[in-house]
Design an enzyme around this catalytic site. Structure first.
Site, short mmCIF file in Angstrom:
data_model
loop_
_atom_site.label_atom_id
_atom_site.label_comp_id
_atom_site.label_asym_id
_atom_site.label_seq_id
_atom_site.Cartn_x
_atom_site.Cartn_y
_atom_site.Cartn_z
CD GLU A 8 -2.65 1.42 2.47
OE1 GLU A 8 -2.08 0.81 3.29
OE2 GLU A 8 -3.49 2.11 2.41
NE ARG A 14 4.18 -7.69 10.33
CZ ARG A 14 3.22 -6.78 9.75
NH1 ARG A 14 2.04 -6.98 9.85
NH2 ARG A 14 3.67 -5.57 9.05
CE LYS A 72 3.46 0.11 4.62
NZ LYS A 72 2.90 0.34 3.65
#
Length: 552
Positions: A37, A262, A272
């Site tokens: 994204e 992850r 983020k």
RNA sequence: UGGGUCGUCGCCAAGCGGUAAGGCACGGGGUUUUGAUCUCCGCAUACCAAGGUUCGAAUCCUUGCGACCCAGCCA
């Protein structure tokens, strides 16, 4: 770059793909995608996903698309898209195609119409708060919205008017009609379209309704003919929805979603939102601050793409929550730089040394190999003269045990040069050592002195032709291994994560270094020329220290 | 108390019923004009626990225990 790519070890995704190819599933084709994204800069965690997705494609002669998941214009920007392209390329990968979820907005809309026509989706006007109440809890089933059985024609009409901009944000949503009693809350009639009167960075004002991730992602994968849709563990619960949408729509292909853990790296964060906070609140100097775990930050610190790829291979791919020690990354960086970085000398805290028995008007042009194990890399010229600088830390009035550098009356080897002996220590009124008076043994250039052993070797630069430089010594950004699990991650920030040394001197050969060039400053660490350098002063960022078994 | 996952050395990680790879870290020896590099050696009778199946189990079964994720009109 001379180092070979890392040894590939088995992991469950490689095995799954290999088995699929073996069985000629998808006609033996392998198609993956990296779907960020564009709402921030890529970080080391993304590198794991990039290496996995592009790697799987490469290993199987397949394809890998770069696809921007741009369905939420409120958080996304062109700047982030640009940085993502730069970073993926820098890491060393080339996408087969570049797509955007927004490329599919019209198709996504038509598929939604189909869902409504099939009776598999409906328009709801519950408020967000009501919706939450109707959804139930983790242990209690939800209940049907009063609008669940709205006639198809009415939903169709409302959906068209949503698109036409007749309604305000939040007034209506399109929901998939699945099962409000599902134990999986993602299946309790999830919203697939919402109204947002927001300008989109690519489609402008063409749309005021935007599709949700769960609905968009699976269809985007299917439209691109993705065979293996790899994502992180938190999407495991979403897989039933991924499959539901594609089954209902009978898309030409149905990709297999597979989840992996992850990356979690100690002493750093890869959220983020929090990385953005560090930037906006000026705890660091931008997304590319060398302390940031962003690819831009790592690049500016001097970390090479090869080191990151090696790291991603070494940490493996599993479904287990794992914390990787910083030492693993550092080892990958050192291994690559040790192999490839030319050596140079830099004195961080200069201490003047006058060699009393060396002619004042003599300057010897020494040639020192750029790499001790790789003569093919050539040598650089380093001038030797009567006055030189050595590292203040390499001299001790009162040496600690096992100190093998310079002491009063002692001898030490000047790297690539002569053996010198310290005859006198000059101190100022406050007792600070301001200068050393030494003598050199002319018979020790390129050979060991006779009759004695000199074990210490220190670095140096000539006073006359050394260059002024600023060295930025970076350390880990956080002082706690898991800052993310702190109530306030900012409290875990390492106050000493940056030390700026302004009065350093580096050897003259560095005058021609280019921004981004990496060097090993012998005995002090790996450094990289920073873009802040100018003709008055060179600026180097410390990438990583050398392994140090002495101070331990 | 619902659902989804995961548990092999300090940290990662192979292993896929035939008797515990490898990397990092750590400890020790050697080489070295970087206390770097390189090199040699050491480092899980043991695989979350307990039962069971089997000639044989980290691998299969059962029951526990522990950890992580999910109730955004974020992705």
């Amino acid at each position: 770059m001379s180092n070979a790519e890392p040894q590939l070890t088995a992991n469950f995704i490689r095995q799954m793909v290999a088995a699929d190819v073996q069985e000629n599933k998808h006609h033996g084709k392998v198609a993956t995608r990296f779907p960020p994204e564009p709402n921030g800069y890529l970080h080391i965690g993304h590198a794991k996903s990039i290496c996995l997705n592009f790697g799987i494609a490469l290993e199987n002669n397949g394809t890998c698309n770069l696809r921007f998941d741009d369905t939420n214009p409120e958080k996304e920007s062109l700047e982030f898209m640009q940085s993502i392209e730069t970073d993926v390329s820098w890491l060393g990968f080339a996408w087969t195609n570049k797509f955007h979820a927004s490329d599919y907005f019209e198709q996504l809309y038509q598929y939604a119409v189909q869902l409504i026509e099939q009776g598999d989706a409906y328009i709801d006007d519950l408020t967000a708060e009501q919706m939450r109440l109707y959804r139930g809890t983790l242990t209690e089933a939800g209940k049907d919205s009063p609008n669940r059985h709205r006639p198809v024609a009415e939903s169709l009409d409302l959906f068209a008017r949503m698109r036409a901009g007749e309604f305000t944000d939040g007034q209506y949503v399109l929901r998939a009609k699945i099962d409000m009693a599902s134990p999986n809350v993602n299946m309790r009639d999830p919203i697939i379209y919402r109204i947002r009167h927001v300008h989109h960075q690519r489609t402008g004002d063409a749309w005021c309704i935007y599709p949700m991730y769960d609905y968009t992602h699976c269809i985007s994968d299917a439209l691109e003919g993705i065979t293996h849709s790899l994502c992180t563990l938190e999407f495991e619960d979403h897989r039933p929805l991924y499959d539901w949408v594609l089954d209902k729509l009978q898309t030409p292909t149905h990709p297999q979603q597979t989840e992996f853990a992850r990356l979690q790296l100690e002493y750093t964060i890869v959220s983020k939102r929090k990385l953005a906070q560090l930037v906006t609140e000026n705890h660091v100097n931008g997304w590319d601050d060398p302390r940031m775990p962003t690819l831009a930050g790592l690049r500016r610190a001097g970390v090479t793409p090869a080191a990151i790829r090696d790291f991603c291979e070494r940490i493996g791919v599993t479904k287990k929550d794992a914390w990787i020690e910083m030492a693993v990354l550092e080892n990958c960086i050192r291994e690559d730089l040790n192999e490839n970085a030319p050596r140079a000398m830099a004195v961080l805290k200069p201490l003047r040394v006058v060699i009393e028995n060396y002619p004042a008007d003599l300057v010897e042009q020494l040639h020192i190999p750029c790499h001790p194990q790789k003569p093919e890399l050539g040598s650089r010229q380093v001038n030797f003269a009567k006055e030189i600088f050595i590292e203040a830390d390499d001299f001790a009035l009162i040496p600690p045990p096992k100190f093998k550098r310079l002491i009063e009356g002692g001898e030490v080897r000047l790297r690539g040069s002569y053996v010198i002996k310290c005859n006198q220590v000059i101190q100022d009124e406050e007792g600070n050592i301001s200068e050393l008076r030494c003598s050199y043994d002319p018979n020790t250039l390129g050979k060991n002195p006779e009759g004695r052993k000199v074990s210490g070797v220190i670095h140096w630069v000539a006073v006359a032709d050394s260059l002024p430089a600023q060295l930025r010594l970076y350390d880990r950004l956080f002082c706690l291994p898991h800052p993310d699990s702190e109530e306030n991650f900012l409290a875990a920030l390492n106050p000493d994560s940056l030390e700026i040394l302004d009065d350093c001197r580096v050897e003259a050969s560095l005058a021609t270094a280019q921004v981004g060039d990496g060097f090993q400053f012998e005995r002090t660490g790996y450094f990289c020329l920073d873009e802040d350098s100018n003709c008055e002063k060179l600026v180097f960022n410390r990438t990583v220290t050398l392994r140090d078994t002495w101070t331990k």
